[in-house]
Motif scaffolding. Structure first.
Motif, mmCIF file in Angstrom:
data_model
loop_
_atom_site.group_PDB
_atom_site.id
_atom_site.type_symbol
_atom_site.label_atom_id
_atom_site.label_comp_id
_atom_site.label_asym_id
_atom_site.label_seq_id
_atom_site.Cartn_x
_atom_site.Cartn_y
_atom_site.Cartn_z
ATOM 1 N N GLY A 212 5.318 20.499 52.690
ATOM 2 C CA GLY A 212 5.469 19.482 53.731
ATOM 3 C C GLY A 212 4.998 20.004 55.078
ATOM 4 N N ASP A 213 5.370 19.247 56.149
ATOM 5 C CA ASP A 213 4.894 19.657 57.488
ATOM 6 C C ASP A 213 5.888 20.565 58.208
ATOM 7 N N GLY A 214 6.958 20.955 57.531
ATOM 8 C CA GLY A 214 7.911 21.916 58.100
ATOM 9 C C GLY A 214 8.921 21.296 59.040
ATOM 10 N N SER A 215 8.891 19.954 59.200
ATOM 11 C CA SER A 215 9.772 19.340 60.204
ATOM 12 C C SER A 215 11.061 18.771 59.600
ATOM 13 N N ALA A 216 11.183 18.775 58.272
ATOM 14 C CA ALA A 216 12.390 18.191 57.657
ATOM 15 C C ALA A 216 13.622 18.969 58.111
ATOM 16 N N ILE A 272 1.655 23.017 53.078
ATOM 17 C CA ILE A 272 0.894 22.454 51.957
ATOM 18 C C ILE A 272 1.652 21.241 51.418
ATOM 19 N N LYS A 273 0.947 20.442 50.614
ATOM 20 C CA LYS A 273 1.587 19.259 50.015
ATOM 21 C C LYS A 273 2.639 19.704 49.000
#
Ligand code: NAD
Length: 319
Positions: A212-216, A272-273
């Motif tokens: 993911g984009d690391g923001s979760a 990464i996805k």
């Protein structure tokens, strides 16, 4: 001497819970489909049984004399986001069977107190900064994965047996739990263990991949705190589901930065996805606080106890 049964004793939290119950003076039987991977069980007796089978649940629930005073049901087919999203049928089938047979037979055999380990995955996705959600706000239900739906069903089943059959039921909704002696590789590991492993494997200055984009946003609860919460809740009068979690909320990137600091490494994060789950979580811990519980370990202290253990596993595995 009081007798306790811990289902899932060959797993991460169950293994730690057995040690806590021993320290509190219980005679403990541990049950699991497998032996503990990382440490010999501290239980007085360990039975290797598949709890999807009703007869095995009856065997697990039958001590040599008398009956169990307390049953802790932590057995589940479970893992991190990768597993939750790829094994929906296994989760819905295996964990539901375990809970159906354990709840029914514990009640039928007169167990006075029954603990069920639920999860904050029962809640819907939240936006960062949304007001805290209370336990009651899990309904109307909108979990984002089947793991959460199965937990909700099992909670409701346990509550039905509490209302109609007189078994005292205590239910904790765990936030993400981490610590030594948890799964750290193989596909079932959760984010803190996976990130510690990746950092242990990489050279200083290297890069790690993060899904993911690391923001979760998540909160991570150290296992010693979780086990204290379970014990306190089980011996309280609190009915209905109770969230147990650390009030520190961090992004996945912050988790990686914290683990790198503990490791003493500079790392680059490559997004990464991959399966991420919900964007944010923000829960009220007021119910568990009412029992005097508070998280003693914030992320950095907990990772400081977890990272060296994972690093040692990585080294022992020859990486
Ligand atoms: P874990 O996977 O380490 O432990 C679960 C144990 O259940 C495993 O040892 C597994 O072998 C056992 N099990 C699975 N199928 C079985 C079967 N058919 N018969 C007997 N045993 C079986 O996981 P954990 O992190 O220790 O989680 C314990 C409980 O807490 C689970 O119910 C989980 O859903 C819940 N929970 C954990 C977290 C977390 O962050 N670790 C968060 C929320 C809820």
């Amino acid at each position: 001497m009081k007798k306790a049964l811990v289902c899932g004793a060959g797993g991460f939290i169950g293994g730690h819970l057995v040690r806590k119950l021993k320290a509190e003076g219980f005679w403990v039987r541990g049950v699991d489909i497998k032996q503990h991977e990382f440490a010999p069980s501290a239980a007085d007796e360990f039975l290797q049984l598949d709890l999807r089978e009703e007869n095995n649940c009856k065997t697990a629930l039958t001590p040599k004399e008398g009956r169990f005073d307390e049953v802790y049901q932590l057995a589940a087919d479970m893992g991190g986001m990768g597993f939750i999203h790829s094994a929906e049928c296994e989760i819905m089938h295996n964990s539901a069977l375990i809970n159906i047979h354990m709840t029914h037979n514990a009640s039928a055999m007169g167990v006075p107190r029954y603990f069920f380990s639920s999860s904050v995955c029962v809640y819907r996705d939240m936006k960062p900064g949304e007001p805290e959600m209370t336990e009651a706000e899990a309904i109307p239900a909108r979990p984002d994965n089947e793991y959460g739906w199965e937990k909700l069903y099992a909670e409701r089943m346990a509550m039905a047996y509490s209302r109609n059959r007189g078994m005292k039921v205590r239910i904790a909704r765990f936030q993400n739990c981490y610590g030594p002696q948890g799964t750290w590789r193989g596909g079932r590991e959760k984010a803190p263990a996976a990130i510690c492993r990746k950092i242990a494997e990489v050279k200083d200055g290297g890069a790690i991949e993060v899904w993911g984009d690391g923001s979760a946003i998540r909160s991570y609860t150290f296992v010693d705190d979780m086990v204290e919460g379970i014990y306190l809740l089980m011996h309280s009068d609190l009915e209905g589901a109770v969230n147990i979690g650390c009030p520190q909320y961090v992004s996945v990137d912050e988790l990686a930065v914290t683990a790198a600091e503990v490791a003493g490494k500079k790392i680059e994060i490559r997004h990464i996805k991959g399966p991420v789950g919900v964007q944010s979580r923000n829960f009220s811990n007021e119910r568990i606080y009412s029992l005097g519980w508070k998280a003693k370990f914030f992320l950095k202290e907990g990772i400081a106890k977890t990272y060296p253990w994972i690093e040692a596993q990585v080294k022992a595995a020859g990486k």
